[in-house]
Design a protein around this motif. Structure first.
Motif, PDB file in Angstrom:
ATOM      1  N   ALA A   7       8.497  -2.070   3.589  1.00  0.00           N
ATOM      2  CA  ALA A   7       8.367  -0.624   3.755  1.00  0.00           C
ATOM      3  C   ALA A   7       8.511   0.124   2.436  1.00  0.00           C
ATOM      4  CB  ALA A   7       9.411  -0.127   4.752  1.00  0.00           C
ATOM      5  N   GLU A  66       1.669   0.074  -0.743  1.00  0.00           N
ATOM      6  CA  GLU A  66       0.714  -0.262   0.310  1.00  0.00           C
ATOM      7  C   GLU A  66       1.045  -1.642   0.865  1.00  0.00           C
ATOM      8  OE1 GLU A  66      -3.611   1.375  -0.013  1.00  0.00           O
ATOM      9  OE2 GLU A  66      -3.039   0.738  -2.035  1.00  0.00           O
ATOM     10  N   VAL A  91      11.975   2.787   7.271  1.00  0.00           N
ATOM     11  CA  VAL A  91      10.558   2.661   7.614  1.00  0.00           C
ATOM     12  C   VAL A  91       9.863   4.022   7.557  1.00  0.00           C
ATOM     13  CG1 VAL A  91       8.936   2.035   9.434  1.00  0.00           C
ATOM     14  CG2 VAL A  91      10.939   0.595   8.997  1.00  0.00           C
ATOM     15  N   ARG A 144       6.865   4.700   4.924  1.00  0.00           N
ATOM     16  CA  ARG A 144       5.498   4.845   5.438  1.00  0.00           C
ATOM     17  C   ARG A 144       5.030   6.301   5.465  1.00  0.00           C
ATOM     18  NH1 ARG A 144       2.624   1.229   4.470  1.00  0.00           N
ATOM     19  NH2 ARG A 144       1.186   1.839   6.127  1.00  0.00           N
ATOM     20  N   ARG A 186       1.650   8.109   7.071  1.00  0.00           N
ATOM     21  CA  ARG A 186       0.757   7.040   7.527  1.00  0.00           C
ATOM     22  C   ARG A 186       1.230   6.428   8.837  1.00  0.00           C
ATOM     23  NH1 ARG A 186       1.093   3.621   2.069  1.00  0.00           N
ATOM     24  NH2 ARG A 186       3.240   4.358   2.355  1.00  0.00           N
ATOM     25  N   LEU A 187       2.499   6.546   9.115  1.00  0.00           N
ATOM     26  CA  LEU A 187       3.061   5.966  10.324  1.00  0.00           C
ATOM     27  C   LEU A 187       2.676   6.778  11.552  1.00  0.00           C
ATOM     28  CD1 LEU A 187       4.988   3.737  11.406  1.00  0.00           C
ATOM     29  CD2 LEU A 187       6.857   5.386  11.158  1.00  0.00           C
ATOM     30  N   GLY A 226      -0.248   2.243  11.736  1.00  0.00           N
ATOM     31  CA  GLY A 226       0.280   2.763  10.490  1.00  0.00           C
ATOM     32  C   GLY A 226       1.420   1.950   9.919  1.00  0.00           C
ATOM     33  N   LEU A 227       1.715   0.811  10.521  1.00  0.00           N
ATOM     34  CA  LEU A 227       2.732  -0.081   9.951  1.00  0.00           C
ATOM     35  C   LEU A 227       2.197  -0.830   8.736  1.00  0.00           C
ATOM     36  CD1 LEU A 227       4.245  -1.564  13.244  1.00  0.00           C
ATOM     37  CD2 LEU A 227       5.301   0.130  11.726  1.00  0.00           C
ATOM     38  N   ASP A 237      -1.487  -0.927   5.895  1.00  0.00           N
ATOM     39  CA  ASP A 237      -2.561  -0.074   5.378  1.00  0.00           C
ATOM     40  C   ASP A 237      -3.945  -0.683   5.534  1.00  0.00           C
ATOM     41  OD1 ASP A 237      -1.080   2.275   4.001  1.00  0.00           O
ATOM     42  OD2 ASP A 237      -0.017   0.494   3.297  1.00  0.00           O
TER      43      ASP A 237
END
Length: 358
Positions: free
Chosen positions: A193, A197, A270, A274, A277-278, A299-300, A302
């Motif tokens: 995390a 990326e 996390v 992230r 994006r998450l 989103g975990l 990329d």
């Protein structure tokens, strides 16, 4: 009476009468011995030379001395060969611990995080942090790639690595990428995390954002066997999580509160790593895990990609140098043949009461 075939046989003083007795015996022995070829004249066997016993003993002693010298030479040879083997092993270990390519040239630095993340393991904070520091300090490294294949492990070790990634990124202004092979779960994802990326394979296992504390209870079995547990403590909770003692509701609630706190720390890491994006769902932090393809959608992760793809297309430096720190040969032998049993027993005893991200 005179022998007509041998006129001189009866004359006293003849040649035969003048021969010594020993010569007569030798002549008779030579006459009785078979000849080597038909028609060959009989040949007398020479008498043994005096002192032949000493000569034989000298030959035996000389042969024994020669054999001892040969054995000594072979012994020296094998000792020298073992010395060369030991030097080669330690030389290989030193070369393994250090990058083999020219570090001044532009390259992609790689640090492996494989197996259980725990103190004393190859994926411990001690080894991973040391490798990352070497990778960041090298002016030729354009980026650092964490090559991950781990089911998780200690939240403490993962937290140390996560914090060090953030510190090194800020200090050296170099990007960090996480590349997942088969598995990146729990403590391994805790580490990933912190990367800029995360790249996965479509079939990788990603997630398992949760905390557990496992163990066994043998109280019922002990009662059936008639075994009495004799545990003396100073402090009512000193025997907390003892597998041979019953667990109270108060102790269970205390352990659950501790796990919940560590879980919230995990979730915060996390979310911070992230960011936008998450795409969280009610199941994102439930401890479930997903395939790499699902992880990208959630989103975990990329993108889909492997180490070569990241080095070639993202970092733009195809040369890859491995900075991973590993046990040397001596440490491996000690763990395998010497202290492995005691180390494993101590680890099993402490693992019962230690929270795990796996």
């Amino acid at each position: 009476m005179t022998d007509p075939q041998n006129p001189s046989s009866n004359h006293p003083g003849s040649a035969q009468d003048s021969l010594p007795a020993s010569d007569l015996w030798a002549t008779q022995a030579a006459a009785a011995a078979p000849s080597s070829s038909p028609g060959a004249a009989p040949r007398a066997t020479p008498p043994a030379e005096p002192g032949w016993e000493r000569a034989v003993l000298e030959k035996l002693a000389l042969a024994a001395l020669t054999e001892q010298r040969a054995a000594r030479r072979w012994k020296i040879f094998f000792r020298f060969a073992w010395l060369l083997l030991v030097l080669a092993i330690f030389g290989g270990a030193m070369m393994q611990a250090a990058p083999s390519a020219n570090k001044s040239a532009p390259h992609t630095a790689v640090v492996d995080i494989k197996g259980e993340i725990a103190s004393g393991a190859e994926a411990s904070a001690e080894f991973v942090v040391a490798a990352m520091r070497s990778a960041f300090e090298d002016e030729g490294s354009k980026a650092v790639v964490l090559l991950i294949n781990s089911p998780g492990g200690s939240p403490v070790q993962a937290g140390i690595i996560n914090d060090e990634i953030l510190r090194l990124k800020a200090k050296y202004n170099k990007p960090v990428y996480a590349v997942v092979e088969e598995t990146c779960a729990s403590a391994a994802y805790y580490i990933a995390a912190a990367a800029d990326e995360i790249f996965v394979d479509k079939a990788s296992i990603v997630g398992s954002i949760g905390v557990l504390m496992d163990g066994f209870g043998f109280t019922g079995t002990m009662e059936k066997l008639g075994v009495e547990r004799r545990l003396l403590t100073a402090g009512e909770n000193k025997g907390f999580l003892d597998p041979f003692s019953p667990q109270t509701e108060q102790q269970r609630a205390y352990a659950q509160a501790m796990l919940n706190q560590i879980h919230q720390q995990f979730i915060a890491v996390v979310k911070s790593g992230r960011g936008d994006r998450l795409k969280p769902t009610p199941e994102t932090f439930s401890g479930l895990f997903w395939t790499g393809q699902q992880a990208v959608e959630m989103g975990l992760a990329d993108k889909l990609g492997n180490l070569d793809y990241v080095a070639r297309e993202i970092v733009k430096a195809e040369d890859i140098i491995d900075y991973t720190r590993r046990d040397n040969v001596a440490e491996r032998l000690v763990k395998r043949f010497g202290a492995a049993m005691g180390y494993g027993a101590a680890k099993a005893a402490t693992a019962i009461a230690a929270p795990q991200l796996r």
